[in-house]
Each structure stands twice: as C-alpha cells, then as structure tokens.
Scaffold this active site. Structure first.
Site, PDB file in Angstrom:
ATOM      1  N   ASP A  58      -3.686   2.611  18.271  1.00 16.08           N
ATOM      2  CA  ASP A  58      -3.812   2.284  16.845  1.00 16.08           C
ATOM      3  C   ASP A  58      -4.648   1.020  16.701  1.00 16.08           C
ATOM      4  OD1 ASP A  58      -1.682   2.681  14.074  1.00 16.08           O
ATOM      5  OD2 ASP A  58      -3.219   1.138  14.197  1.00 16.08           O
TER       6      ASP A  58
ATOM      7  N   ASP B  55      -7.325   5.657  11.922  1.00 24.11           N
ATOM      8  CA  ASP B  55      -7.392   4.645  12.986  1.00 24.11           C
ATOM      9  C   ASP B  55      -6.346   4.809  14.079  1.00 24.11           C
ATOM     10  OD1 ASP B  55      -5.031   3.667  11.848  1.00 24.11           O
ATOM     11  OD2 ASP B  55      -5.608   1.597  12.266  1.00 24.11           O
ATOM     12  N   GLU B  56      -5.771   5.995  14.210  1.00 31.31           N
ATOM     13  CA  GLU B  56      -4.797   6.166  15.301  1.00 31.31           C
ATOM     14  C   GLU B  56      -4.835   7.570  15.881  1.00 31.31           C
ATOM     15  OE1 GLU B  56      -0.584   6.285  14.118  1.00 31.31           O
ATOM     16  OE2 GLU B  56      -1.286   6.079  12.065  1.00 31.31           O
TER      17      GLU B  56
HETATM   18  P1  TTP Z   1      -2.621   1.152   9.523  1.00 28.03           P
HETATM   19  O1  TTP Z   1      -2.911   1.494  10.958  1.00 28.03           O
HETATM   20  O2  TTP Z   1      -1.278   1.517   8.984  1.00 28.03           O
HETATM   21  O3  TTP Z   1      -2.758  -0.412   9.299  1.00 28.03           O
HETATM   22  P2  TTP Z   1      -3.848  -1.422   9.843  1.00 28.03           P
HETATM   23  O4  TTP Z   1      -4.753  -0.801  10.850  1.00 28.03           O
HETATM   24  O5  TTP Z   1      -4.514  -2.072   8.677  1.00 28.03           O
HETATM   25  O6  TTP Z   1      -2.954  -2.535  10.528  1.00 28.03           O
HETATM   26  P3  TTP Z   1      -2.116  -2.432  11.882  1.00 28.03           P
HETATM   27  O7  TTP Z   1      -2.312  -1.076  12.453  1.00 28.03           O
HETATM   28  O8  TTP Z   1      -2.680  -3.520  12.757  1.00 28.03           O
HETATM   29  O9  TTP Z   1      -0.711  -2.707  11.481  1.00 28.03           O
HETATM   30  O10 TTP Z   1      -3.705   1.794   8.596  1.00 28.03           O
HETATM   31  C1  TTP Z   1      -5.056   1.941   8.985  1.00 28.03           C
HETATM   32  C2  TTP Z   1      -5.981   1.751   7.793  1.00 28.03           C
HETATM   33  O11 TTP Z   1      -5.674   2.696   6.786  1.00 28.03           O
HETATM   34  C3  TTP Z   1      -5.867   0.387   7.146  1.00 28.03           C
HETATM   35  O12 TTP Z   1      -6.703  -0.568   7.744  1.00 28.03           O
HETATM   36  C4  TTP Z   1      -6.260   0.674   5.735  1.00 28.03           C
HETATM   37  C5  TTP Z   1      -5.849   2.101   5.503  1.00 28.03           C
HETATM   38  N1  TTP Z   1      -4.604   2.125   4.704  1.00 28.03           N
HETATM   39  C6  TTP Z   1      -4.691   2.256   3.328  1.00 28.03           C
HETATM   40  O13 TTP Z   1      -5.780   2.388   2.781  1.00 28.03           O
HETATM   41  N2  TTP Z   1      -3.544   2.226   2.594  1.00 28.03           N
HETATM   42  C7  TTP Z   1      -2.299   2.078   3.154  1.00 28.03           C
HETATM   43  O14 TTP Z   1      -1.274   2.050   2.446  1.00 28.03           O
HETATM   44  C8  TTP Z   1      -2.216   1.959   4.584  1.00 28.03           C
HETATM   45  C9  TTP Z   1      -0.882   1.780   5.263  1.00 28.03           C
HETATM   46  C10 TTP Z   1      -3.393   1.983   5.308  1.00 28.03           C
HETATM   47 MG    MG Z   2      -3.955   0.342  12.429  1.00 27.96          MG
END
Ligand code: TTP
Ligand code: MG
Length: 407
Positions: free
Chosen positions: A10, A105-106
């Site tokens: 991720d 992103d995962e």
């Molecule tokens: P995540 O992987 O949940 O979050 P992140 O990458 O920003 O942070 P981390 O993994 O380090 O905790 O989500 C990936 C992307 O998806 C995030 O950068 C932006 C988008 N996203 C949204 O647009 N709305 C949301 O509610 C969430 C959770 C994520």
């Molecule tokens: Mg993330």
C-alpha cells in the site's frame, strides 16, 4: 498445503506523495489533497504531518482548515495519480503473475513458489519498495503473511515506509494483542458492538464461541470467528479479462425512425469498439438486442470467421441484424443495444485480402486517442451526426444529444 507467502503493498499518503514528487517544497509540511478549503469537499488524502492534527480522509475540508490553519490545500490531479498507479502495478507484476489490485494504491501479490527463483519473500518486498522509491519517487508499506488478512494487517502496522513480515506459524501470536479494529471489516460500529461484549483485542475475540458471535453479529460473527484465529484461505485472484463488452440505451420515447435507430446503433458500436481496442482485444461474435414497446426483447448474434475490432465492422453486422429484425416485425422500439464476445488477444491474422481493414483500424485508433483527450462526444463520424441536435446557442453551435448508456 505449503504455507503461502502473500504480500500486501500500500502506497503511503498516495496523492500527497505524488504531488511531492513534482513539488519537493511540499515535503515535511501538512498537505491536503481535496480541493478548495472553503468549499464543500472532503479530504481525499492528508499527509502524515496533517494527520498529526487529527485530519483524515473523508473529513470535511472546512473542518480540516480549522484543525490546521497553515495546511497547504491542493486540488489534486487525478491523471497523475492514475499514471503513478499503473507504474506501481507494473512494478509488482514483475514479481509474480498472481497480482490482485485492490484500489488505486494497493494490491495483493502471491509469491508462493517464487522463493526458489527470487529468494525469500522479504527480499522481494525490499526490492519492490526500492523500485517504487527509485522509479516513482514515493514510499510504500508492505506486509507479508500466510494469508491476505495477515498481509493486510501487517502492511498497516508500521506505515509509512513500513515492512512487516509475520512468520508462518506465528499468526496467532501476532494477532492476539492487536485491537479488534485492526481486523479487516471491523469498522467503528462493529468495534463498538464488540466492546459492549467486553472485547477489545483479537485475543479477547478468540475467546468467544462461534455460536455466541453468530447470535450477536450474524454472518459477520462467523467471519470474525475465523479471522480471530488467523483462518483466511481467500486466494489472490488477478482480475478476469472481460468476456464480453456491450452497450445499450433506452430511448426517452419509443421510436420507429429507422435512420435514428441506425445512428444510435452506430454510436453504441463506437462505444463498444473503443473499449475493445482499449483492452487490446478483438471479437468474433456480435450480438444485437432490441426491446419493443411491449417489453418483448429479442437478441440476435452473428459469428465471423476473422476477428474484428473496428467500429465499422461491429456496426455493419449490427445494422444487418437490425434490418432483418425490422423486416420481420415493425413495432415501436424501446431499447437498442449491441455487444461483442468471443474475445481474443490482439495477435491478429492481418487480413491480406482486405487492405481497407488496416486503414480503418488505424483511423479508429487515431480517433480513440483524440477522444481520450477531448472526450468521446468531441468527435462525431458520419451517421452519428444525426444524433446532433441543433440548439440556437449564442455561438450558433449544437450539442450532441447522446443516448444514455448502460452495459
Ligand atoms: P489510502 O491508501 O486509504 O490512503 P493513503 O494512501 O492516502 O494513506 P496511507 O495508505 O498511507 O494511510 O487511499 C489511497 C488514496 O485514495 C488516497 O491517497 C486518496 C484516495 N482516497 C480518497 O480519495 N478518498 C478517501 O476517502 C480515501 C480513504 C482515499
Ligand atoms: Mg495508501
């Protein structure tokens, strides 16, 4: 069964990380991607510095402003994120064909059996992290375990830039001290329900009987019973390539205007053709669908010897089927649709007999590129012009009344 080695990867604060690559001045500062801080939007991504102020995804931007007045707010550039995402997935695909993207992103990656070839999973994980850093410029967190669940929990534990491996046989030990909220699907509501039952940690949860959990939480209880014991045999499944592609539309008003029906069919064929080419596929079967005003629905298919991928070829077959259907039954039409199946890869037997086919495909692809840039309706060809509706706009222009689409 041999112990599996599954990775969950991720990216850290993904949107903000991508923004930082093109503007390093944003590094080390509270940055929020989500748009106008005075607008009605919500936080899409908050940098870890912003999270220190209690800001998190999905929080209204106005509230985020209150919590951290000097935060930097960015509108976001989705095409950049999408591009970084495909590069990320391409790196992962170099390590195993068993790749299951979960979101932008995962992804899960199953390395079972690849260890002889590439060394222990943890080494692959380190290489993956390095390549993401070198080639995309951002950090990723990786979890390694014998199941999806363990890998996913592990990847979250030491974010950002984390790397956690749970050794085979140590799953229970790993899970016991964790807060139940760390288990997948335990949201705040379930967590609260569990707390009401005196359950705080996964260890507490595993002390409960299955029937008790089932009575209190229904089918979720069953799942949790298994997860609390580290039992999760879900496989890493790569997304299936589509077996068919189709588009259909229901008219605002039933019609028997043949030219209008054909124009609509052409438009739908172009939509299908564009997706077919975009997926790098060719088709051997075209299916045409018509629903009459009394909801009676017919579907007719034709299979061709040589696979096709141009709008024209799809439309020609469709229009032949339409003509035949109309000659058999003239009744107002409510819905029209077209689809392709019998899909295969692009390694096409170049049609030596018909040099115009190659030219047509070339033209279609040129138009695909323009449409990707300017929008599908920015370009109309021949027949679909009839879908134009002239409005006396100030510029003397027109708008294209495009049929609403469903698949
Ligand atoms: P995540 O992987 O949940 O979050 P992140 O990458 O920003 O942070 P981390 O993994 O380090 O905790 O989500 C990936 C992307 O998806 C995030 O950068 C932006 C988008 N996203 C949204 O647009 N709305 C949301 O509610 C969430 C959770 C994520
Ligand atoms: Mg993330």
């Amino acid at each position: 069964m041999a112990q599996r080695r599954i990775l969950h990867v991720d990216l850290d604060a993904f949107f903000v990380s991508v923004e930082r690559v093109r503007n390093p001045e944003l590094c080390g500062k509270p940055v929020i991607v989500g748009g106008d801080p005075n607008g009605r939007g919500v936080v899409a991504c908050a940098s870890y510095e912003a999270r220190a102020y209690g800001i998190h995804a999905a929080m209204p931007l106005k509230k985020a402003t209150r919590l951290c007045q000097h935060a930097i707010f960015l509108r976001g550039s989705f095409s950049l994120y999408r591009e970084a995402s495909s590069r990320f997935m391409a790196i992962l695909a170099d390590f195993s064909p068993l790749l299951e993207p979960l979101g932008i992103d995962e992804a899960y990656l199953d390395l079972t059996g690849f260890e002889l070839l590439y060394g222990p999973a943890i080494e692959s994980a380190m290489k993956i992290k390095r390549r993401i850093k070198d080639e995309i410029g951002i950090t990723a967190s990786v979890g390694i375990g014998s199941s999806k669940m363990i890998a996913k929990i592990a990847s979250d534990l030491e974010k950002p830039d984390g790397l956690v491996e749970v050794a085979s046989g140590r799953e229970q030990e790993f899970l016991v001290p964790l807060a139940v909220g760390k288990l997948p699907w335990v949201g705040p509501k379930t967590e609260q329900a569990l707390r009401g039952m005196g359950v705080k940690t996964v260890g507490d949860l595993s002390a409960l009987t299955e029937s008790m959990l089932k009575t209190r939480l229904g089918s979720m209880g069953e799942v949790l019973y298994r997860y609390a014991r580290g039992i999760d045999d879900r496989e890493v499944t790569p997304p299936q390539a589509a077996k068919s592609i189709s588009r259909e539309t229901t008219f605002d008003k039933d019609t028997l205007d043949v030219e209008f029906l054909k124009a609509t069919l052409r438009y739908l064929s172009e939509r299908v053709g564009a997706e077919l080419r975009d997926n790098g596929r060719r088709a051997r079967c075209v299916t045409f669908k018509l629903r009459y005003s009394d909801f009676d629905t017919i579907s007719r298919s034709r299979t061709v010897k040589e696979s096709i991928n141009t709008d024209g070829a799809i439309f020609d077959i469709g229009v032949g089927l339409l003509d035949r259907a109309l000659s058999q039954r003239r009744q107002l039409v409510r819905l029209i649709g077209i689809g392709v199946s019998g899909l295969a890869g692009e390694e096409r037997q170049l049609s030596l007999l018909d040099p115009t086919v190659g030219r047509e495909e070339h033209l279609d692809r040129a138009i695909d590129r323009l449409r990707q840039k300017y929008g599908f309706t920015a370009i109309q060809r021949g027949r679909t012009m009839q879908l134009r509706q002239v409005f006396p706009t100030e510029q003397g222009g027109y708008t294209l009344s495009t049929p609403s689409l469903s698949r």
